[in-house]
Scaffold this motif. Sequence first.
Motif, PDB file in Angstrom:
ATOM      1  N   ASP A 207       0.811  -1.209   0.000  1.00  0.00           N
ATOM      2  CA  ASP A 207       0.000   0.000   0.000  1.00  0.00           C
ATOM      3  C   ASP A 207       0.850   1.267   0.000  1.00  0.00           C
ATOM      4  N   LYS A 208       2.152   1.148   0.087  1.00  0.00           N
ATOM      5  CA  LYS A 208       3.045   2.308   0.117  1.00  0.00           C
ATOM      6  C   LYS A 208       3.858   2.453  -1.165  1.00  0.00           C
ATOM      7  N   SER A 209       3.662   1.545  -2.119  1.00  0.00           N
ATOM      8  CA  SER A 209       4.419   1.625  -3.361  1.00  0.00           C
ATOM      9  C   SER A 209       4.077   2.904  -4.097  1.00  0.00           C
ATOM     10  N   CYS A 210       4.993   3.348  -4.900  1.00  0.00           N
ATOM     11  CA  CYS A 210       4.824   4.645  -5.541  1.00  0.00           C
ATOM     12  C   CYS A 210       5.228   4.555  -7.009  1.00  0.00           C
ATOM     13  N   VAL A 211       6.172   5.371  -7.405  1.00  0.00           N
ATOM     14  CA  VAL A 211       6.618   5.384  -8.793  1.00  0.00           C
ATOM     15  C   VAL A 211       8.117   5.163  -8.881  1.00  0.00           C
ATOM     16  N   GLU A 212       8.547   4.769 -10.069  1.00  0.00           N
ATOM     17  CA  GLU A 212       9.959   4.662 -10.382  1.00  0.00           C
ATOM     18  C   GLU A 212      10.216   5.540 -11.598  1.00  0.00           C
ATOM     19  N   VAL A 213      11.405   6.088 -11.666  1.00  0.00           N
ATOM     20  CA  VAL A 213      11.772   6.912 -12.816  1.00  0.00           C
ATOM     21  C   VAL A 213      13.126   6.452 -13.362  1.00  0.00           C
TER      22      VAL A 213
END
Length: 62
Positions: free
Chosen positions: A18-24
């Motif tokens: 539930d805390k995953s976000c984005v990668e760049v």
Amino acid sequence: MRDALQWFKSSYSTEEADKSCVEVANRSHTIHVRDSKLGHGPQLAIPAPAWADFITYASADA
């Protein structure tokens, strides 16, 4: 053959689902963005100047 992109997770991402976000990733004046939960899923490819404008806008006081 294209070189693999070097992905970096957001500093706000964690291993918790539930805390995953984005990668760049950055390559040839293009910023690639993907959902860190999907790994090899779809990604956006954004010209670096447009990304810089977005970061400036998103960082501005509301």
